[in-house]
Design an enzyme around this catalytic site. Structure first.
Site, PDB file in Angstrom:
ATOM      1  N   GLU A 235      -4.556   9.229   8.498  1.00 30.54           N
ATOM      2  CA  GLU A 235      -3.170   9.229   8.984  1.00 30.54           C
ATOM      3  C   GLU A 235      -2.934  10.163  10.129  1.00 30.54           C
ATOM      4  OE1 GLU A 235      -0.098   8.378   6.061  1.00 30.54           O
ATOM      5  OE2 GLU A 235      -1.925   6.996   5.435  1.00 30.54           O
TER       6      GLU A 235
ATOM      7  N   CYS B 137     -11.336   2.858  -0.587  1.00 26.18           N
ATOM      8  CA  CYS B 137     -10.159   3.442  -0.370  1.00 26.18           C
ATOM      9  C   CYS B 137      -9.605   2.547   0.971  1.00 26.18           C
ATOM     10  CB  CYS B 137      -9.916   4.817  -0.035  1.00 26.18           C
ATOM     11  SG  CYS B 137      -8.328   5.377   0.713  1.00 26.18           S
TER      12      CYS B 137
ATOM     13  N   ASP C  33       0.809  -1.337   0.011  1.00 25.74           N
ATOM     14  CA  ASP C  33       0.150   0.176   0.029  1.00 25.74           C
ATOM     15  C   ASP C  33       0.830   1.421   0.046  1.00 25.74           C
ATOM     16  OD1 ASP C  33      -2.675   1.525   0.126  1.00 25.74           O
ATOM     17  OD2 ASP C  33      -1.810   2.159   2.154  1.00 25.74           O
ATOM     18  N   SER C  34       0.414   2.273  -0.571  1.00 25.42           N
ATOM     19  CA  SER C  34       0.865   3.427  -0.301  1.00 25.42           C
ATOM     20  C   SER C  34       1.489   4.010   1.091  1.00 25.42           C
ATOM     21  CB  SER C  34       0.196   4.649  -0.939  1.00 25.42           C
ATOM     22  OG  SER C  34      -0.827   4.750  -0.152  1.00 25.42           O
TER      23      SER C  34
ATOM     24  N   HIS D 272      -7.981   3.147   3.459  1.00 30.70           N
ATOM     25  CA  HIS D 272      -7.837   4.000   4.566  1.00 30.70           C
ATOM     26  C   HIS D 272      -9.330   4.011   5.182  1.00 30.70           C
ATOM     27  CE1 HIS D 272      -4.016   5.149   3.345  1.00 30.70           C
ATOM     28  NE2 HIS D 272      -3.750   5.655   4.679  1.00 30.70           N
TER      29      HIS D 272
ATOM     30  N   CYS E 275      -4.216  -1.346  -2.461  1.00 30.90           N
ATOM     31  CA  CYS E 275      -4.523   0.333  -2.509  1.00 30.90           C
ATOM     32  C   CYS E 275      -5.075   0.190  -3.863  1.00 30.90           C
ATOM     33  CB  CYS E 275      -3.087   0.737  -2.785  1.00 30.90           C
ATOM     34  SG  CYS E 275      -2.937   2.586  -2.867  1.00 30.90           S
TER      35      CYS E 275
HETATM   36  N1  DGL Z   1      -5.258   3.530   0.624  1.00 27.02           N
HETATM   37  C1  DGL Z   1      -5.005   4.043  -0.518  1.00 27.02           C
HETATM   38  C2  DGL Z   1      -6.322   3.730  -1.393  1.00 27.02           C
HETATM   39  O1  DGL Z   1      -6.823   2.583  -1.328  1.00 27.02           O
HETATM   40  C3  DGL Z   1      -5.090   5.386  -0.833  1.00 27.02           C
HETATM   41  C4  DGL Z   1      -4.037   6.513   0.022  1.00 27.02           C
HETATM   42  C5  DGL Z   1      -3.274   7.440  -0.794  1.00 27.02           C
HETATM   43  O2  DGL Z   1      -3.816   8.377  -1.386  1.00 27.02           O
HETATM   44  O3  DGL Z   1      -2.096   7.053  -0.977  1.00 27.02           O
HETATM   45  O4  DGL Z   1      -6.592   4.078  -2.606  1.00 27.02           O
END
Ligand code: DGL
Length: 272
Positions: A157, A191, A9-10, A193, A72
């Site tokens: 975050e 997403c 993931d990022s 997150h 991600c």
């Molecule tokens: N968690 C990432 C996703 O599922 C997004 C986070 C980011 O913008 O890096 O898209």
């Protein structure tokens, strides 16, 4: 040589997917990589997300991962297809890279009665149009409405999950989505997150609308994939171990991971 399943993931978001996968497949080993030094990906260009994601995949291959999950949405939307079609054939023809969008779209049409679905994601995921395009392939009768939520990843975050400032930004994006149609009965959190904001999102969304998170869907789809591909399952090591790596400060990762996992990790810092 067998190796762990790579989960990329990022940043931290993929930890929600890792948790769900480990619940269903505890016997496998996992190597989690968060590109925290370069997060967020959601606001970056296609080319940049592709280059970053490719570096991460190469790195996980170099660590012995036979299979990598892009946990991600942004990386799955902007990089997965190119990596699968252009890079894998010469880079590592026996290894596989899977994303989170396809498994999610395969089931989302079964959840909606009104046949109207809302997608909440990063700007990158929304602009890529991946969800409407993929959902249409499986469920041509489903109408898809999208809303980018650029403030949500930074809120998560920073562990700002349930307060009045967070409610303002969550409410704003949910309202922007629901203003597009009165008949949306299912909202997908596209997403990794966003599950951390679930309580706040539920509080600000009419009760008749169901909110779908991806972790379990991706986990179930991986179970199915490994059953259908025993040759890949045989290459994945099974001791029930998990290791965490980050491209940024490891202490910061360890502190933040507790928000996502409920326990502190012992991460190492790596360079891609
Ligand atoms: N968690 C990432 C996703 O599922 C997004 C986070 C980011 O913008 O890096 O898209």
């Amino acid at each position: 040589m067998k190796g762990p399943i790579g989960i990329f993931d990022s940043g931290y978001g993929g930890l929600t997917v890792l948790s769900a996968i480990r619940k269903q497949l505890p016997q496998y080993d996992y190597l989690y990589l968060g590109d925290n030094a370069r997060t967020p990906y959601g606001t970056r260009s296609f080319e940049t997300v592709y280059q970053y994601t490719l570096q991460a995949v190469r790195y996980l291959f170099s660590q012995g991962c036979p299979l990598v999950i892009l946990a991600c949405n942004t990386a799955s939307a902007k990089a997965l297809r190119s990596i699968q079609q252009l890079d894998l054939p010469h880079l590592a023809p026996d290894r596989r890279v899977l994303g989170v969008i396809r498994p999610t779209t395969e089931m989302i049409g079964n959840q909606t009665t009104s046949r109207q679905v809302g997608i909440l994601g990063t700007s990158g995921t929304v602009l890529s149009d991946s969800y409407p395009v993929e959902i249409r392939k499986f469920f041509p009768d489903v109408q898809v409405f999208q809303q980018a939520c650029p403030m949500w990843v930074p809120l998560v975050e920073n562990n700002e999950l349930e307060n009045s400032g967070t409610e303002y930004f969550v409410g704003k994006s949910v309202n922007n989505l629901l203003q597009q149609s009165d008949h949306i009965d299912t909202i997908l959190l596209a997403c990794t997150h966003y599950p951390l904001l679930l309580n706040t999102i539920k509080k600000l969304t009419p009760e008749h609308i169901s909110i779908v998170t991806q972790g379990e869907i991706v986990a179930t789809s991986l179970v199915d994939y490994l059953e259908r591909h025993p040759e890949m399952a045989a290459q994945c090591s099974k001791h029930g171990d998990v290791a965490f790596q980050t491209t940024d400060d490891k202490d910061k990762f360890n502190r933040a991971s507790a928000i996502f996992l409920g326990y502190q990790t012992d991460a190492t810092k790596v360079a891609l």
